[in-house]
Design an enzyme around this catalytic site. Structure first.
Site, PDB file in Angstrom:
ATOM      1  N   GLY A 104       5.891 -13.116  -1.054  1.00 46.14           N
ATOM      2  CA  GLY A 104       4.604 -13.467  -0.465  1.00 46.14           C
ATOM      3  C   GLY A 104       4.441 -14.973  -0.332  1.00 46.14           C
ATOM      4  O   GLY A 104       5.407 -15.727  -0.521  1.00 46.14           O
ATOM      5  N   GLY A 106       3.063 -17.305  -2.165  1.00 49.00           N
ATOM      6  CA  GLY A 106       3.364 -18.116  -3.346  1.00 49.00           C
ATOM      7  C   GLY A 106       4.867 -18.341  -3.480  1.00 49.00           C
ATOM      8  O   GLY A 106       5.325 -19.473  -3.713  1.00 49.00           O
ATOM      9  N   ASP A 152       0.080  -6.640   1.514  1.00 49.80           N
ATOM     10  CA  ASP A 152      -1.271  -7.110   1.849  1.00 49.80           C
ATOM     11  C   ASP A 152      -1.474  -7.531   3.311  1.00 49.80           C
ATOM     12  O   ASP A 152      -2.613  -7.623   3.760  1.00 49.80           O
ATOM     13  CB  ASP A 152      -1.655  -8.294   0.945  1.00 49.80           C
ATOM     14  CG  ASP A 152      -1.625  -7.935  -0.534  1.00 49.80           C
ATOM     15  OD1 ASP A 152      -1.751  -6.745  -0.859  1.00 49.80           O
ATOM     16  OD2 ASP A 152      -1.462  -8.849  -1.360  1.00 49.80           O
ATOM     17  N   ARG A 187     -19.195  15.844  -1.600  1.00 49.88           N
ATOM     18  CA  ARG A 187     -19.273  14.622  -2.391  1.00 49.88           C
ATOM     19  C   ARG A 187     -19.107  13.351  -1.546  1.00 49.88           C
ATOM     20  O   ARG A 187     -18.567  13.394  -0.443  1.00 49.88           O
ATOM     21  CB  ARG A 187     -18.161  14.626  -3.451  1.00 49.88           C
ATOM     22  CG  ARG A 187     -18.557  15.403  -4.669  1.00 49.88           C
ATOM     23  CD  ARG A 187     -17.447  15.447  -5.674  1.00 49.88           C
ATOM     24  NE  ARG A 187     -17.954  15.996  -6.930  1.00 49.88           N
ATOM     25  CZ  ARG A 187     -17.202  16.573  -7.843  1.00 49.88           C
ATOM     26  NH1 ARG A 187     -15.898  16.691  -7.670  1.00 49.88           N
ATOM     27  NH2 ARG A 187     -17.737  17.048  -8.948  1.00 49.88           N
ATOM     28  N   GLY A 195      -4.967  -5.364  -1.661  1.00 54.28           N
ATOM     29  CA  GLY A 195      -4.953  -6.336  -0.563  1.00 54.28           C
ATOM     30  C   GLY A 195      -5.265  -7.745  -1.029  1.00 54.28           C
ATOM     31  O   GLY A 195      -5.313  -8.674  -0.247  1.00 54.28           O
ATOM     32  N   ARG A 287       1.807   0.641  -3.575  1.00 52.86           N
ATOM     33  CA  ARG A 287       2.984  -0.216  -3.446  1.00 52.86           C
ATOM     34  C   ARG A 287       4.277   0.551  -3.689  1.00 52.86           C
ATOM     35  O   ARG A 287       5.372   0.001  -3.601  1.00 52.86           O
ATOM     36  CB  ARG A 287       2.867  -1.364  -4.447  1.00 52.86           C
ATOM     37  CG  ARG A 287       2.968  -2.707  -3.771  1.00 52.86           C
ATOM     38  CD  ARG A 287       2.455  -3.802  -4.636  1.00 52.86           C
ATOM     39  NE  ARG A 287       3.282  -4.062  -5.791  1.00 52.86           N
ATOM     40  CZ  ARG A 287       2.907  -4.859  -6.791  1.00 52.86           C
ATOM     41  NH1 ARG A 287       1.728  -5.442  -6.763  1.00 52.86           N
ATOM     42  NH2 ARG A 287       3.694  -5.063  -7.807  1.00 52.86           N
TER      43      ARG A 287
HETATM   44  O1  F6P Z   1       0.144  -8.689  -3.494  1.00 57.66           O
HETATM   45  C1  F6P Z   1       0.358  -7.332  -3.676  1.00 57.66           C
HETATM   46  C2  F6P Z   1      -0.598  -6.736  -4.665  1.00 57.66           C
HETATM   47  O2  F6P Z   1      -0.319  -5.371  -4.801  1.00 57.66           O
HETATM   48  C3  F6P Z   1      -2.074  -6.972  -4.357  1.00 57.66           C
HETATM   49  O3  F6P Z   1      -2.562  -6.094  -3.374  1.00 57.66           O
HETATM   50  C4  F6P Z   1      -2.688  -6.794  -5.729  1.00 57.66           C
HETATM   51  O4  F6P Z   1      -3.873  -7.537  -5.836  1.00 57.66           O
HETATM   52  C5  F6P Z   1      -1.645  -7.351  -6.652  1.00 57.66           C
HETATM   53  O5  F6P Z   1      -0.419  -7.344  -5.937  1.00 57.66           O
HETATM   54  C6  F6P Z   1      -1.471  -6.597  -7.938  1.00 57.66           C
HETATM   55  O6  F6P Z   1      -0.615  -7.328  -8.750  1.00 57.66           O
HETATM   56  P1  F6P Z   1       0.151  -6.728 -10.014  1.00 57.66           P
HETATM   57  O7  F6P Z   1       1.209  -5.813  -9.499  1.00 57.66           O
HETATM   58  O8  F6P Z   1       0.716  -7.907 -10.698  1.00 57.66           O
HETATM   59  O9  F6P Z   1      -0.856  -5.974 -10.807  1.00 57.66           O
END
Ligand code: F6P
Length: 363
Positions: A104, A106, A152, A187, A195, A287
């Site tokens: 990503g 970073g 994201d 419901r 994200g 993910r």
């Molecule tokens: O950047 C991907 C992501 O899945 C984000 O959507 C989420 O905020 C973050 O990573 C969660 O991070 P971790 O896997 O460190 O809990």
């Protein structure tokens, strides 16, 4: 052959393996000596068994797998110069002058910083005698190509990041499953999706699931959102709908910039409408799992293009990021894309929502 290494960094995403596979095979095809760096930047710093030579068959049978088979990590040590110096030494020792980083923003920013400091590290390693004069002369440059791997879709410059499409599939399957039980019990369900500070996953999943309301970070709702939300939900029920779906992006905020949480939304719905309401936080399911066809192809295309970009680079070429633009694989200046992505974050922090939406849209 030229030394080329590939690694995955930061949060994993579906399709990273397809990209790793393409980098390895295109690299070998073009005559490079290709390495995996395992566990992201940490592996680069630790060296040893974490940097291993890859061959054609070491990337067989990975294209269908989720996650990243070479491991990934968020690495603190690489944020420090000393850590990066260790990493530089490990690369030089193996003759690696080309890097493909899959991660990503970073991770990509870190790569660019590493490249900018490269000559400083090489200089200092020579002075201390940790590398030879010959190594100093031969490895005085480092080429970098980035691939954006993230569910994201939060990176400026590319239409789709590797993993987003698969995450949308996961979210969609989950919402479809919830809809069936919500229907039976009449419901209301509030679904929290990932994200980070980007509302893309929330927005697209809201559209594709006929959700009644969506909260995203880039476009906070009006102050009277509780009334507006309840009016909408009520209207749908009066019209004969047996359920309601509300999507909350994990980064959703109000106009003051304060988080809007699924719990808060639930409280509003329960207090005002007395609807039978449940929250589901989809979490890391989004993910996981196997990559979609789109992400496999995207990973392949981006990986192959990254290697070609590196092979064509001259010492003056800036670090690039391989992006998808109008279904074409293009090479963009990495730092430009990182800066644009930062501008979106700044607009949101400054509560300049229109600007944030505009900048996201132009990404
Ligand atoms: O950047 C991907 C992501 O899945 C984000 O959507 C989420 O905020 C973050 O990573 C969660 O991070 P971790 O896997 O460190 O809990």
């Amino acid at each position: 052959g030229k030394g080329l290494a590939v690694f995955t960094s930061g949060g994993d995403s579906q399709g990273m393996n397809a990209a790793v596979r393409a980098v390895v095979r295109m690299g070998i095809y073009l005559g490079c000596k290709v390495f995996f760096i395992k566990e992201g930047y940490q592996g680069m710093i630790d060296g040893g068994e974490y940097i291993v030579e890859a061959n054609w068959s070491s990337v067989s049978s990975i294209i269908h797998k989720g996650g990243t088979v070479i491991g990934s990590a968020r690495c603190k040590e690489f944020m420090e110069k000393l850590g990066r110096r260790k990493a530089a030494k490990n690369l030089i020792m193996r003759g690696i002058t080309n890097l493909v980083v899959i991660g990503g923003d970073g991770s990509l920013t870190g790569a660019n910083m590493f490249r900018q400091e490269w000559s400083e590290h090489v200089e200092s390693l020579r002075e201390s005698g940790e590398i030879t004069e010959e190594q100093y002369k031969k490895f005085n440059y480092l080429h970098i190509a980035g691939l954006v791997g993230s569910i994201d879709n939060d990176f400026c410059g590319t239409d789709m990041t590797i993993g987003t499409d698969s995450a949308l599939h996961r979210i969609q399957e989950a919402i479809d499953a919830i809809v069936s039980t919500a229907y039976s019990h009449q419901r209301t369900f509030i679904l929290e999706v990932m994200g980070r500070h980007c509302g893309y996953l929330a927005l697209v999943s809201a559209l594709t699931s006929e959700a009644d309301y969506v909260f995203i970070p880039e476009m906070p709702p009006p102050h009277d959102w509780p009334e507006k939300l309840c009016k909408k939900l009520d209207q749908e029920r009066i019209a004969g709908q047996r359920l309601n779906i509300i999507i909350v992006s994990e980064g959703a905020v109000d106009r003051e910039g304060h988080p809007i949480t699924a719990e808060q939304v639930k409280k509003v719905v329960v207090d005002k409408l007395k609807q039978d309401t449940r929250i589901t936080v989809l979490g890391h399911v989004q993910r996981g799992g196997s990559p979609s066809a789109f992400d496999r192809v995207l990973g392949c295309r981006m990986g192959a293009e990254a290697v070609m970009a590196l092979m064509e680079a001259t010492p003056e070429t800036d670090a690039c990021v391989i992006s998808l633009d109008g279904n074409q694989a293009v090479r963009l200046n990495l730092m430009d894309c990182v800066n644009k992505t930062k501008a979106v974050a700044k607009a949101m922090a400054d509560k300049e929502w229109d600007l944030a939406v505009q900048l996201r849209g132009r990404s």
